[in-house]
Design an enzyme around this catalytic site. Structure first.
Site, PDB file in Angstrom:
ATOM      1  N   CYS A 181      25.172  80.180 -59.947  1.00  0.00           N
ATOM      2  CA  CYS A 181      25.627  79.026 -60.730  1.00  0.00           C
ATOM      3  C   CYS A 181      26.240  79.554 -62.017  1.00  0.00           C
ATOM      4  O   CYS A 181      26.588  80.744 -62.101  1.00  0.00           O
ATOM      5  CB  CYS A 181      24.488  78.038 -60.985  1.00  0.00           C
ATOM      6  SG  CYS A 181      23.098  78.709 -61.927  1.00  0.00           S
ATOM      7  N   ASN A 197      22.574  80.504 -64.584  1.00  0.00           N
ATOM      8  CA  ASN A 197      21.444  81.148 -63.896  1.00  0.00           C
ATOM      9  C   ASN A 197      20.102  80.794 -64.537  1.00  0.00           C
ATOM     10  O   ASN A 197      19.184  81.615 -64.547  1.00  0.00           O
ATOM     11  CB  ASN A 197      21.633  82.686 -63.837  1.00  0.00           C
ATOM     12  CG  ASN A 197      20.671  83.413 -62.918  1.00  0.00           C
ATOM     13  OD1 ASN A 197      20.292  84.552 -63.172  1.00  0.00           O
ATOM     14  ND2 ASN A 197      20.257  82.780 -61.836  1.00  0.00           N
ATOM     15  N   CYS A 238      19.222  77.052 -64.280  1.00  0.00           N
ATOM     16  CA  CYS A 238      18.858  75.752 -63.678  1.00  0.00           C
ATOM     17  C   CYS A 238      19.003  75.786 -62.157  1.00  0.00           C
ATOM     18  O   CYS A 238      18.015  75.941 -61.429  1.00  0.00           O
ATOM     19  CB  CYS A 238      19.718  74.623 -64.254  1.00  0.00           C
ATOM     20  SG  CYS A 238      19.529  74.392 -66.036  1.00  0.00           S
ATOM     21  N   ARG A 239      20.235  75.627 -61.657  1.00  0.00           N
ATOM     22  CA  ARG A 239      20.432  75.437 -60.221  1.00  0.00           C
ATOM     23  C   ARG A 239      20.097  76.663 -59.376  1.00  0.00           C
ATOM     24  O   ARG A 239      19.356  76.547 -58.389  1.00  0.00           O
ATOM     25  CB  ARG A 239      21.890  74.998 -59.944  1.00  0.00           C
ATOM     26  CG  ARG A 239      22.205  73.618 -60.473  1.00  0.00           C
ATOM     27  CD  ARG A 239      23.693  73.369 -60.506  1.00  0.00           C
ATOM     28  NE  ARG A 239      24.362  74.202 -61.519  1.00  0.00           N
ATOM     29  CZ  ARG A 239      25.658  74.248 -61.718  1.00  0.00           C
ATOM     30  NH1 ARG A 239      26.465  73.519 -60.957  1.00  0.00           N
ATOM     31  NH2 ARG A 239      26.162  75.014 -62.674  1.00  0.00           N
ATOM     32  N   SER A 240      20.649  77.816 -59.739  1.00  0.00           N
ATOM     33  CA  SER A 240      20.449  78.969 -58.830  1.00  0.00           C
ATOM     34  C   SER A 240      19.012  79.491 -58.824  1.00  0.00           C
ATOM     35  O   SER A 240      18.512  79.843 -57.751  1.00  0.00           O
ATOM     36  CB  SER A 240      21.480  80.075 -59.071  1.00  0.00           C
ATOM     37  OG  SER A 240      21.406  80.595 -60.370  1.00  0.00           O
ATOM     38  N   ASP A 276      25.511  69.972 -62.008  1.00  0.00           N
ATOM     39  CA  ASP A 276      24.818  70.730 -63.052  1.00  0.00           C
ATOM     40  C   ASP A 276      23.901  69.793 -63.847  1.00  0.00           C
ATOM     41  O   ASP A 276      24.380  68.873 -64.500  1.00  0.00           O
ATOM     42  CB  ASP A 276      25.873  71.360 -63.976  1.00  0.00           C
ATOM     43  CG  ASP A 276      25.253  72.310 -64.970  1.00  0.00           C
ATOM     44  OD1 ASP A 276      24.011  72.341 -65.075  1.00  0.00           O
ATOM     45  OD2 ASP A 276      26.018  73.012 -65.650  1.00  0.00           O
TER      46      ASP A 276
END
Ligand code: 4NP
Length: 173
Positions: A8, A11, A13-15, A140
């Site tokens: 993401c 690095n 939150c999402r990934s 995001d």
């Protein structure tokens, strides 16, 4: 060992959520010895940082532990990982540009690159999303609410479940 990298922007939150979710599913299925995963950001913003507190909390609510320190994707990652998943179109574009750089530098490219939601069971490639280019992105949640983190978790969990089914078949795990 099949190696997966989630990417993401920051690095945090999402990934790292995607990494934590896949790790949990691998553990639940006894596949930790056969598949490994990691995550990285396209930016340098959060190198060395723990995941966002809201990501940690959301994961914890689902019985999922996040353990990751932020890092930036490297050219070497294209030779190390079998699958690289980009969270949104911008990440995908950045990852493809880096892949080209790695190729031009003579690297042997091992990674197949996907947009994460190509494995969402809600995904329908017949739907024209050109009018709404966030449709098949993992949105995001960084500037969002706790509900946005929850939605992010649910989306990533769906994608992870489908991808794992695919992996088990494709790699005869
Ligand atoms: P991520 O979210 O890409 O899912 O980790 C973000 C985290 C931090 C920033 C942007 C997005 N930031 O601008 O610092």
């Amino acid at each position: 060992m099949v190696k997966i990298l989630f990417v993401c922007l920051g690095n945090i939150c999402r990934s790292p959520l995607a990494e934590g979710i896949l790790n949990k599913q691998l553990k639940d299925k006894g596949l930790e010895g056969k598949v490994s995963c990691d995550s990285a950001g396209t930016s340098t913003y959060h190198i060395g940082d723990d995941p966002d507190k809201r990501a940690i909390k959301t994961a914890k609510n689902h019985g999922c532990e996040l353990s990751h320190k932020g890092r930036q994707i490297t050219l070497g990652d294209f030779s190390t990982f079998d699958y690289i998943f980009a969270m949104d179109n911008e990440n995908f574009k950045d990852v493809k540009a880096l892949e080209k750089k790695a190729k031009d530098a003579g690297a042997v490219i091992r990674a197949k690159i996907y947009l994460t939601r190509e494995f969402d069971n809600l995904y329908d490639d017949e739907v024209d999303d050109s009018e709404n280019d966030i449709a098949w992105e993992v949105a995001d949640p960084y500037h969002g609410s706790e509900e946005d983190f929850e939605e992010c978790y649910d989306t990533l969990e769906r994608c992870s479940t489908e991808f794992l089914k695919y992996l088990v078949k494709a790699h005869k795990l």
